[in-house]
Scaffold this active site. Structure first.
Site, short mmCIF file in Angstrom:
data_model
loop_
_atom_site.label_atom_id
_atom_site.label_comp_id
_atom_site.label_asym_id
_atom_site.label_seq_id
_atom_site.Cartn_x
_atom_site.Cartn_y
_atom_site.Cartn_z
N GLU A 190 0.83 -1.19 0.00
CA GLU A 190 0.00 0.00 0.00
C GLU A 190 0.87 1.25 0.00
O GLU A 190 1.90 1.28 0.66
CB GLU A 190 -0.91 -0.02 1.24
CG GLU A 190 -1.74 -1.30 1.30
CD GLU A 190 -2.48 -1.51 2.62
OE1 GLU A 190 -2.70 -0.54 3.37
OE2 GLU A 190 -2.85 -2.67 2.88
N GLU A 213 -9.68 5.29 2.90
CA GLU A 213 -10.04 4.46 4.03
C GLU A 213 -9.99 5.31 5.28
O GLU A 213 -9.07 6.12 5.45
CB GLU A 213 -9.04 3.29 4.16
CG GLU A 213 -9.24 2.44 5.40
CD GLU A 213 -8.20 1.31 5.53
OE1 GLU A 213 -7.41 1.12 4.58
OE2 GLU A 213 -8.17 0.66 6.57
#
Ligand SMILES: *[C@@H]1O[C@H](CO)[C@@H](O)[C@H](O)[C@H]1NC(C)=O
Length: 407
Positions: free
Chosen positions: A211, A322
């Site tokens: 990520e 997120e």
């Protein structure tokens, strides 16, 4: 949908980076829990001290930095970096750096060739984590599985997403240009991030993930700054992996860009927009996953041996936001995602990913086909895709969290 981001040129889209804070590698994690039972306090102190000593081991060169935005002084160091023999770049078109980048820590010094900039970890950084072992790791399992996982995502982890994804093929990289904001975080144990995920394996206990993007995380950094970050795990956020250089894993090779560094300036609502480009791709020869920032900066790589599924290829790519919804007062968090505004507000107000691309089996960047979208609660954070001109495949995403439709 009519988009006019390409025309009205009162919007200045610039890419300017100034980095403030740098982070530190960490290897062996102690087992003591910090700040709970009084009987083990001295043991805990010892653990923290030991840990700090390891993290802040003597450096090649020390740099004292005046952090202009927060008016605090932070210690930096340059650490020797050993580049694995044969760890060569897989994409020949990627050139070495060609123009200087502005980083605030450069005002007080630079790291010599063969070293990389690393922020010293302070005692408070570790004490904010629930345990020494937990420092630098994601707190809850956060598996952004788009399909069929909604109950798990909402009830167990409290993580919420607004993402675009592709699956069903073998992917060897992903790229996007992301505008950068400073979302408000309601509680220090929550965070808000915008990133690319490269995922391998099923969504079980052995999920592999790489990520990279920007984040605001008061618990991790002790402030509300927006920072460049990476994360990796090879076991679904359990024992392996961490943010940035906080554990062994990601090998940084660039001595100008610091992982965990603050990004400045930021996009303003109805004002100038600033974006960053991130590319992660797999070197076809060595199998390592490389990260490039902007057009010119190859930051480093995740060795192939860290992973099981990702040692071959990614089976899913996700782009988007997120947040953690800790819901401590029974209401939805007001922690913002992206700009804190819904996608429908469009350019200059909503946050975006543009030119989202994947790297295919022939090591070429191309537009993803058949993209899906996912969000747990569209009334809290939403996502809206489009395709147009020089923005390629793009999407707006984000939202305010708590609002009359998201109580
Ligand atoms: C971060 O911002 C919140 C408000 O969004 C504020 O309450 C908090 O004190 C800030 N934290 C730090 C460390 O500056």
């Amino acid at each position: 949908m009519a988009t006019n981001f390409g025309s009205g040129k009162k919007w200045v889209v610039k890419i300017v980076f100034c980095f403030l804070l740098l982070l530190v590698p960490m290897t062996s994690a102690g087992r003591a829990t910090v700040g709970t039972s009084s009987s083990s306090i001295s043991h805990q102190k010892l653990e923290v001290k030991k840990h700090l000593k390891h993290l802040n081991r003597p450096a090649v060169k020390s740099i004292k930095l005046l952090i202009i935005l927060s008016s605090k002084t932070t210690q930096f160091r340059c650490d020797q970096v050993f580049i694995q023999k044969g760890a060569l770049l897989g994409r020949s078109k990627i050139s070495s750096k060609s123009k200087p980048i502005t980083q605030l820590w450069h005002l007080t010094g630079r790291c010599p060739e063969g070293t990389i900039p690393i922020r010293r970890t302070k005692k408070d950084d570790i004490l904010r984590a629930s345990s020494v072992q937990q420092f630098g790791k994601k707190k809850h399992r956060t598996i952004p599985k788009p399909r069929s996982a909604e109950p798990d995502l909402i009830s167990q982890s409290g993580h919420q997403h607004a993402i675009v994804y592709v699956e069903g093929d073998k992917y060897y990289g992903a790229k996007a240009t992301i505008n950068v904001w400073d979302p408000k975080i309601q509680q220090p144990n929550e965070f808000s991030l915008s990133q690319i995920w490269l995922l391998g394996g099923s969504f079980g206990q052995d999920l592999n993930s790489i990520e990279a993007g920007w984040q605001v995380s008061p618990d991790l950094y002790g402030d509300n700054n927006t920072r460049l970050f990476t994360y990796w795990t090879s076991d679904a956020y359990q024992a392996t992996g961490c943010y940035n250089l906080l554990c062994t894993g990601f090998i940084q090779i660039n001595n100008e860009i610091a992982m965990g560094a603050s990004i400045h300036p930021l996009s303003g609502y109805g004002d100038s927009q600033y974006d960053i480009s991130i590319l992660v791709w797999k070197d076809p020869k060595e199998g390592n996953w490389w990260m490039q920032f902007g057009n010119d900066y190859v930051l480093g790589y995740w060795p192939a041996f860290l992973f099981s599924y990702l040692s071959d290829s990614a089976s899913m790519i996700e782009w988007g936001g997120e947040v953690v919804n800790s819901q401590s007062d029974g209401q939805h968090t007001s922690t913002q995602m992206g700009s804190g505004h819904f996608p429908s507000e469009g350019f200059g107000k909503a946050s975006y990913f543009k030119n989202i691309q994947i790297v295919d089996a022939s090591n070429k960047l191309k537009a993803p086909s058949d993209i899906g979208t996912f969000t747990e609660q569209p009334n809290c954070y939403n996502v809206q895709t489009g395709n147009a001109g020089n923005w390629g495949n793009y999407f707006y995403y984000g939202g305010p969290g708590r609002n009359p439709n998201c109580p």
